[in-house]
Scaffold this motif. Structure first.
Motif, PDB file in Angstrom:
ATOM      1  N   ILE A 144      34.440  44.363  16.071  1.00 18.80           N
ATOM      2  CA  ILE A 144      35.362  45.063  15.174  1.00 18.80           C
ATOM      3  C   ILE A 144      36.121  46.126  15.952  1.00 18.80           C
ATOM      4  N   VAL A 145      37.396  46.224  15.688  1.00 21.11           N
ATOM      5  CA  VAL A 145      38.259  47.170  16.392  1.00 21.11           C
ATOM      6  C   VAL A 145      37.826  48.618  16.125  1.00 21.11           C
ATOM      7  N   ASP A 146      37.965  49.446  17.150  1.00 12.86           N
ATOM      8  CA  ASP A 146      37.663  50.881  17.062  1.00 12.86           C
ATOM      9  C   ASP A 146      36.226  51.174  16.653  1.00 12.86           C
ATOM     10  N   ILE A 188      19.873  46.774  30.516  1.00 15.42           N
ATOM     11  CA  ILE A 188      20.710  47.959  30.671  1.00 15.42           C
ATOM     12  C   ILE A 188      21.702  47.997  29.510  1.00 15.42           C
ATOM     13  N   PRO A 189      21.611  48.985  28.611  1.00 13.84           N
ATOM     14  CA  PRO A 189      22.548  49.042  27.473  1.00 13.84           C
ATOM     15  C   PRO A 189      23.951  49.430  27.936  1.00 13.84           C
ATOM     16  N   TYR A 190      24.942  48.884  27.240  1.00 12.47           N
ATOM     17  CA  TYR A 190      26.331  49.196  27.570  1.00 12.47           C
ATOM     18  C   TYR A 190      27.146  49.187  26.283  1.00 12.47           C
ATOM     19  N   ASN A 191      27.886  50.263  26.023  1.00 15.16           N
ATOM     20  CA  ASN A 191      28.714  50.387  24.830  1.00 15.16           C
ATOM     21  C   ASN A 191      30.188  50.330  25.215  1.00 15.16           C
ATOM     22  N   GLN A 192      30.967  49.634  24.394  1.00 12.92           N
ATOM     23  CA  GLN A 192      32.388  49.516  24.692  1.00 12.92           C
ATOM     24  C   GLN A 192      33.182  49.493  23.399  1.00 12.92           C
ATOM     25  N   ASN A 193      34.224  50.317  23.349  1.00 11.40           N
ATOM     26  CA  ASN A 193      35.126  50.374  22.203  1.00 11.40           C
ATOM     27  C   ASN A 193      36.430  49.670  22.573  1.00 11.40           C
TER      28      ASN A 193
END
Length: 837
Positions: free
Chosen positions: A173-175, A219-224
């Motif tokens: 989902i965007v943003d 390894i966690p990774y978050n991306q917007n």
């Protein structure tokens, strides 16, 4: 000795024999008729073919083996000759068929399924990974059902290898802060270090060194993503040390970004923590009452927050039911106006929900102790260095049965302890472990599989029972103890019987699984031919809990229903009790990545329906807090605590903050299903591996002729349903590919993802009655174990017909001889008269 008749209908011939005999007796009144009647009776009995059964031990000196030698690409980190010397050693002594698996795919499951159940025993020389064809888990289950022992030979790696993979949703989902996981695997458990580089749409966003000593590191990774449409993430690791393959050091993940899905929230508290979370993540329409069917057409999920049943008319509930049946999502949040407080019981709305609005009866509280025999009699001969492997005897079967019991679905709520005994009893598990947690199940299975036989010369079951008594003393709920032994308890029978009586007096349900083998003579009373284990259970009045099985077999225990804890009807009235939350189904989409650290102070007391899935419960009394199921094409979630801002109560404020808040977004995402709007052309297709086709599904919501192109080349589509088309693609290069604006990632071949030895299949191997070896141990011990596993007891019929015929003949001849002797005496003494003349 039990005697049966093969042709019992022949006994009807006795009727004419009896009639004829009585008739002749009335005519002649001589003993000759009686003798002949008895002979006739024996002849009729012989015609009925009497037989008995005897138990015989059948053994194959040269058992038939099928050796599956894995020579696929993932085996390159092992010596190339792995399995060759073993095959030569086996084929020189017993019939052995060699099956080689080669190429870039491993079809172990297909090989096991093909050769199991045909009188063979199977040997797998492999790393244990299966990535094509039939599931290896299913195949080993089939081998177990067909009584086919499967032996696993684990080679020693000659090199280490690292691989990387990115896990996470493709449609995001965007943003939104989207969560991904980077999983780095290695073949061994060495200390390794590497540089991790992360690229988003081709641009480097992170470069950081990492190290690990475990097989896997997440390894966690978050991306917007701020723009809609196709995006991609790629990761690359650069190891600083040994790394056999480089092809699996880079991974691509395609991402398709869509607008925020539309939700409808019906609530009287627009500023609650629940409302705040939903507004931050989704396109939410907040209303104070049901908005009508038309408003729901564009909404992915309907959320009813703490609503009384009288807020809805029957017509409106029918509209909600149709909305869910047609694929919409429904989440009903509890509170002081919902469920048991909102008159949901027996309502039309309750028909859609996965719960009944009445107090649930918790069926947990089972305390089970496994009492495992590791005395020398279970060893049956030689000892190996590998603690998981026993060269012969019942040791492997005893451990296999213990692991098999842990897989019983009725033990999901149980507290399980493991005790081993030889001359002494000792606690293996370190007290009770709750098996509702997968990690605890893994710990128990690992500790059981590593048990070795005792050095002492005695089987003291009573010592194990004493330890069990100490563990179970003071425990509430259902108490169970299962003895798993070869039954060689002759020397300790009397004290064991006394200790078992004490357990029974405590209310413990005692079971005895007797793994029978001819190698344990002290299991049998030679005078009465009784098994000591069976006698012990009979003296306890628990003969139905005695299970005697042969080697390679597994015993099924039917546990009694657990005691039910009292209902907690006054939980709200008795003050602010605190209930910690527990993920009852931790592998579900909603709970998989949620760390439940918060407590709640109240809940709606409900009962899950049959077919519903409990995801989150209170750990103290097992009350359901989140329950889900499918209704038609839609998904329904029952969150039976409040929104964190009740008018008179605040049960779950902490649930909507910190890591626990993911439970809410996870529930909405699950209920949403596909977040893409039902408009235009909607294409879905998973990323894939080189050489593995990816299936594409296209739904046309607008009129038009469907067209898809893979990297500019047209694709052929097949109509499979109304406005639904399917096709399959198999790109020949690694990287990101374009399908008419939709991204598809192709990565290294699946064969290179999992490297090293697969430890997860070890319990499945033991469950078949097989064993686990190094290659050196297999050359020394495998054939001996295969011969022992080929031994089986069979009930063979033995005909008694010849003995009955022989008895009739002897009787007939005896009568003739006696009569001739009498006649000869009469001829020699003619003056003598017969009595009665």
């Amino acid at each position: 000795m039990n005697i049966s008749l093969e042709h019992p209908e022949m006994l009807f011939l006795i009727i004419p024999v009896v009639i004829a005999g009585f008739y002749l007796l009335r005519k002649t009144k001589t003993k000759l008729v009686e003798w002949r009647m008895l002979v006739a009776f024996l002849l009729v009995l012989a015609l009925a073919s009497p037989y008995t059964t005897v138990t015989q031990t059948i053994s194959e000196k040269d058992p038939s083996l099928v050796l599956v030698q894995d020579q696929t690409a993932s085996m390159d980190i092992f010596p190339k000759e792995t399995g060759t010397e073993l095959y030569k050693a086996l084929t020189a002594n017993t019939p052995t068929t060699l099956i080689r698996l080669t190429g870039d795919k491993t079809s172990l499951g297909d090989a096991v399924t093909q050769y199991a159940g045909s009188g063979n025993q199977m040997v797998l020389v492999t790393d244990g990974y299966n990535n094509a064809g039939k599931s290896l888990v299913d195949a080993l289950g089939f081998a177990k059902e067909t009584h086919t022992p499967v032996y696993l030979v684990q080679p020693e790696p000659k090199a280490n290898d690292l691989s990387v993979e990115v896990l996470g949703d493709k449609t995001v989902i965007v943003d939104n802060q989207n969560e991904f996981e980077i999983l780095v695997r290695q073949a061994s458990e060495q200390n390794v270090s590497y540089l991790l580089e992360i690229f988003v749409d081709g641009k480097l966003t992170q470069s950081e060194p990492f190290s690990q000593s475990s097989r896997n590191k997440t390894i966690p990774y978050n991306q917007n993503f701020a723009t809609l449409g196709a995006h991609n993430i790629s990761v690359k690791i650069t190891p600083s040390g040994e790394d056999f393959n480089s092809v699996n050091n880079e991974f691509y993940k395609s991402v398709y970004v869509v607008p925020k899905p539309k939700l409808t929230l019906v609530t009287g508290e627009t500023s609650s923590p629940l409302a705040q979370i939903l507004n931050s993540l989704y396109d939410v329409s907040v209303v104070s009452s049901y908005p009508g069917a038309a408003a729901l057409e564009s909404s992915k999920v309907l959320v009813l927050d703490n609503q009384l049943i009288n807020m809805f008319s029957e017509t409106q509930i029918k509209e909600i039911k149709k909305y869910v049946s047609d694929g919409g999502g429904l989440v009903v949040v509890g509170g002081d106006r919902a469920y048991n407080y909102g008159n949901y019981l027996n309502s039309s709305l309750e028909e859609i929900l996965p719960v009944l609005s009445k107090p649930s009866e918790y069926k947990g509280g089972r305390n089970l102790v496994l009492i495992i025999d590791v005395s020398p009699s279970t060893q049956g001969g030689n000892r190996t260095e590998d603690p998981r492997v026993n060269s012969s005897g019942t040791h492997g079967d005893i451990l296999g049965n213990a692991i098999y019991i842990l897989q019983n679905k009725n033990l999901k709520d149980a507290n399980v302890g493991v005790i081993a005994f030889g001359s002494e009893g000792y606690d293996v598990s370190g007290g009770f472990l709750f098996t509702g947690l997968p990690q605890n199940q893994a710990i128990l299975k690992d500790k059981i599989s590593r048990l070795t036989t005792s050095e002492e010369e005695k089987t003291s079951l009573d010592e194990g029972l004493k330890v069990a008594k100490g563990m179970l003393t003071g425990k509430d709920g259902e108490l169970d103890a299962i003895i798993i032994s070869d039954g060689a308890i002759k020397e300790s029978y009397d004290p064991s019987l006394q200790a078992a009586k004490e357990l029974k007096d405590m209310g413990v349900n005692l079971y005895f699984i007797h793994v029978h083998t001819l190698a344990a003579p002290s299991q049998t009373d030679l005078t009465t031919k009784e098994f000591y284990a069976e006698r012990l259970m009979q003296n306890l009045g628990l003969e139905n809990n005695y299970k005697r099985i042969n080697m390679t077999e597994r015993a099924d225990i039917s546990f009694k229903p657990s005691e039910k804890s009292p209902e907690n009807e006054k939980q709200q009235e008795e003050g602010p009790a605190t209930y910690s939350l527990f993920a009852y189904s931790p592998d579900h989409f909603i709970t998989k990545n949620v760390n439940l650290t918060s407590n709640i102070t109240g809940y709606n007391d409900v009962t899950p329906k049959a077919g519903a899935e409990r995801l989150v419960i209170t750990s103290t009394n097992g009350k359901p807090v989140l329950t889900t199921w499918r209704f038609g094409l839609g998904r329904v979630g029952a969150l039976t605590t409040d929104n964190g801002e009740g008018e008179s109560t605040r049960w779950a404020s902490a649930l909507y903050s910190g890591s626990s808040a993911k439970l809410v977004s996870g529930t909405i995402n699950w209920a949403t299903g596909n977040p893409r709007a039902k408009e235009g052309a909607v294409l879905d297709g998973p990323d894939t591996w080189l050489g593995t086709p990816s299936g594409l599904n296209l739904v046309m919501y607008d009129e038009g002729i469907p067209q898809l192109k893979l990297d500019g080349n047209p694709l052929n589509l097949a109509l499979t349903g109304r406005n639904t088309y399917e096709t399959s693609v198999n790109p020949e290069s690694i990287g990101i590919h374009d399908i008419s604006g939709y991204p598809l990632a192709v990565n290294y071949q699946l064969e290179y993802r999992d490297m090293g030895l697969n430890k997860d299949i070890e319990p499945l191997i033991l469950a078949t009655g097989g064993k686990i070896y190094t290659e050196k141990e297999a050359r020394a011990l495998l054939l001996k174990d295969a011969r022992q596993n080929s031994e089986r007891e069979a009930n063979e019929p033995v005909s008694l017909k010849v003995y009955v015929f022989l008895a009739a003949l002897i009787l007939y001849l005896s009568e003739i001889i006696a009569r001739r002797i009498k006649e000869m005496k009469k001829l020699n003494n003619p003056g003598e008269a017969e009595p009665g003349t």
